[in-house]
Design an enzyme around this catalytic site. Sequence first.
Site, PDB file in Angstrom:
ATOM      1  N   HIS A 183      13.595 -22.868  -2.371  1.00 22.10           N
ATOM      2  CA  HIS A 183      14.262 -21.578  -2.600  1.00 22.10           C
ATOM      3  C   HIS A 183      13.324 -20.601  -3.310  1.00 22.10           C
ATOM      4  CE1 HIS A 183      18.253 -23.315  -1.551  1.00 22.10           C
ATOM      5  NE2 HIS A 183      17.771 -24.391  -2.159  1.00 22.10           N
ATOM      6  N   SER A 313      -7.063  -1.424   0.605  1.00 20.41           N
ATOM      7  CA  SER A 313      -6.312  -0.192   0.390  1.00 20.41           C
ATOM      8  C   SER A 313      -7.220   1.016   0.544  1.00 20.41           C
ATOM      9  CB  SER A 313      -5.682  -0.195  -1.006  1.00 20.41           C
ATOM     10  OG  SER A 313      -5.079   1.054  -1.290  1.00 20.41           O
ATOM     11  N   LYS A 319      -8.624  -3.529  -4.231  1.00 16.55           N
ATOM     12  CA  LYS A 319      -7.496  -4.316  -3.723  1.00 16.55           C
ATOM     13  C   LYS A 319      -7.905  -5.058  -2.456  1.00 16.55           C
ATOM     14  CE  LYS A 319      -2.486  -3.815  -3.175  1.00 16.55           C
ATOM     15  NZ  LYS A 319      -2.262  -4.672  -2.004  1.00 16.55           N
ATOM     16  N   GLU A 326      -1.363 -12.064   7.750  1.00 11.83           N
ATOM     17  CA  GLU A 326      -0.469 -10.988   8.191  1.00 11.83           C
ATOM     18  C   GLU A 326      -0.581 -10.767   9.702  1.00 11.83           C
ATOM     19  OE1 GLU A 326      -0.488  -8.323   4.082  1.00 11.83           O
ATOM     20  OE2 GLU A 326      -1.650  -7.670   5.831  1.00 11.83           O
TER      21      GLU A 326
END
Length: 461
Positions: A183, A313, A319, A326
């Site tokens: 969970h 970014s 970043k 992805e």
Amino acid sequence: MAAKFRIEKDSMGELEVPADALWGAQTQRAVNNFSISGQRMPKRFIGALGLIKWAAAEVNQDLKLVAPAIAKAIQTAALEVAAGKHDKHFPIDVYQTGSGTSSNMNANEVIARLASQSLGKEIHPNDHVNYGQSSNDVIPSAIHISAAIAVTEELIPSLDHLVSVLEKKIEQIGKIIKTGRTHLMDAMPLRMDQELGAWATQIRNDIQRISGVLNNLGALAQGGTAVGTGINAHSEFGARVASKLTDHTGISFRSADSYFEAISCQDTAVELSGQIKTTAVSLMKISNDLRWMNSGPLSGLAEITLKPVQPGSSIMPGKVNPVIPEAVTMVAARVIGNDSTITIAGQSGNFQLNVMLPVVAYGLLESIELLARSSRVLADSAIAGMTVNEQRLKETLERNPILVTALNHVIGYEKGASIAKKAYEQGLSILEIASRETDLSQEELKSLLDPAELTKGGIRG
């Protein structure tokens, strides 16, 4: 100036065709009619059409139904098509006639023109190249052949590679212990090799599932012609074509047990798509686990560090994002969508023919190619270069109150829940709270709460 067009004729009359095009009138009509998506039929599918025409010509020669010189010219041209040498001459949109007749005639016309040029006499696309065939058995056969080749040559080797990279990474990281999660919440500990081993097992199971469809893919509709009766085809035609294709590809093909079934439905394509979708779900799961484990690096889990491959970014300097996982999740989404399309298309068998064959072929082959390529990218650009942040894992593991679960069989669930709650509230370890709240000695507690022992399962002490 050279003429831009020539006049071609079919049963519906005359029309203009680009002067340098290898195709003829029926292909041109399809180009004119189906200006819809700009997406052409996949290269592997065109290649499978070429292989069918090659095998058919040789079988027809063997059966003395087509003259040897004509058959030889057809075979030479068909193998060029199979090798992808004339792909630009297959311009028809995916969204065309549901039987794929336009694509079959495209192959017939291109091969007939090439063969006519080489032989120096006219070879007819229907009377010679398509002899003993119908679009209704050629297109379903091409779907099976192209999918079987793509699975065998692309998808399974790529998935095998992913498993191999996972196994190598498991050997590298060893038995590092971490906090398990259910969970998305802290749970009992496990080892990194156990977690990655689960991924490897997922992919092995996917390989097994996909491989299990190959036998059904080997059953071809070729020989059933228009509705399954085999009208205008020699009784041995289908079996002989399948045998030629087996020898040429090294993949086992045979005549379908029922031509009527093979032409009227696409159940095997739906079956394969379902197993490919399952594989996409596996890759989605693995990719999302990698994204979570890599999250941070300060405020996330930060259990692993994926190799940086590009700036993350346009506005936030420094970043770095988990772009490879992805990309794979997007592939998975696309494959799942293709499966829905193929499922609906599979339902579209009306009486003796399925009428969504081109979109079945396109979706199936796209899914196979996407999964094959993304599996290798995930393996080589994410998993192979990832590092484990051992200190971070150790720190979070030591603070994990859920370790109290190991004391359940000694102190009971209720007492364990109380200890866990106090550990949360006071920011202390289970060992510290349990030392105060139970009669167990430090030695007993350390033995019972040893994370390494907890990854082995069973009751100790």
